[in-house]
Design an enzyme around this catalytic site. Structure first.
Site, mmCIF file in Angstrom:
data_model
loop_
_atom_site.group_PDB
_atom_site.id
_atom_site.type_symbol
_atom_site.label_atom_id
_atom_site.label_comp_id
_atom_site.label_asym_id
_atom_site.label_seq_id
_atom_site.Cartn_x
_atom_site.Cartn_y
_atom_site.Cartn_z
ATOM 1 N N GLU A 162 0.816 -1.220 0.000
ATOM 2 C CA GLU A 162 0.000 0.000 0.000
ATOM 3 C C GLU A 162 0.847 1.267 0.000
ATOM 4 O O GLU A 162 0.480 2.263 -0.624
ATOM 5 C CB GLU A 162 -0.930 -0.011 1.212
ATOM 6 N N ASP A 163 1.998 1.232 0.673
ATOM 7 C CA ASP A 163 2.731 2.472 0.931
ATOM 8 C C ASP A 163 4.107 2.568 0.283
ATOM 9 O O ASP A 163 4.804 3.578 0.471
ATOM 10 C CB ASP A 163 2.898 2.664 2.450
#
Length: 217
Positions: free
Chosen positions: A62-63
């Site tokens: 996600e990051d």
């Protein structure tokens, strides 16, 4: 592919996550602080194996630029299934949350990882902070989507109890409508009004208000 021992795989996951997250921060601390807290919550409830490894990796897709294929290649399908389930994809926090809830429902063991993540976040948030207010507002939907998963597992029930003690659900949070108006102001480019609204609701610093708004966007 053969993988090493549980301890060796976790150590590799920890270093992989450290490199992947690089200079990212969790508040003012290195991002690894949050990953270690999630791992600590899982350890408190006796979880290791794929859950322990996934604790270090749960935010890398996600990051960071890390891909699902890379996670599977290095750590195996069982770890990827947990990490992918808690990876929210979408244009804003609401969409990302709903995407993750749907994937967790399709892979119920991931609720254990998600509960550890949310508990670590709540335990890192001061009781009167805007972060805690956001988690409280989200909790009804969080539990509506995830509360029935592994519902017969007493350990999972204890995880829910720990989270809800920390959230202190006797405190009335801002409504979803209040948050929606704050989000509308921010999306419309009226950043200062959005920050003012967060500060008025929580008496927090402007830096904290801006961080919450960025997380929600």
């Amino acid at each position: 592919m053969e993988f090493g021992s549980v301890a060796q795989q976790e150590a590799e996951a920890r270093e992989f996550a450290r490199a992947a997250h690089g200079d990212q921060k969790y508040g003012q601390a290195p991002y690894l602080t949050h990953l270690a807290a999630v791992r600590g919550v899982l350890a408190d409830f006796g979880y290791d194996g794929p859950h322990g490894t996934a604790a270090w990796l749960h935010d890398v897709i996600e990051d960071t630029p890390v891909t699902a294929e890379e996670v599977e290649s290095r750590f195996g399908r069982a770890v990827l299934d947990l990490v992918w389930a808690v990876t929210g994809i979408g244009p804003d926090r609401k969409a990302r949350n709903l995407n993750a809830y749907e994937k967790i429902a399709a892979h119920p063991p991931a609720v254990i990882l998600k509960l550890a993540d949310r508990t670590a976040n709540a335990e890192a948030s001061p009781p009167d902070s805007s972060w805690m207010g956001m988690y409280r507002t989200e909790h009804a939907l969080f539990k509506a989507h995830l509360g029935d998963l592994l519902a017969d597992d007493p350990t999972v029930a204890r995880m829910w109890a720990r989270l809800e003690r920390r959230l202190d659900l006797t405190v009335t949070p801002p409504t979803t409508e209040q948050w929606a108006e704050i989000d509308r102001l921010f999306a419309a480019g009226d950043k200062q009004a959005a920050i003012d609204a967060v500060c008025a609701a929580f008496e927090c610093t402007r830096d904290e208000a801006e961080s919450v708004l960025i997380e929600r966007s």
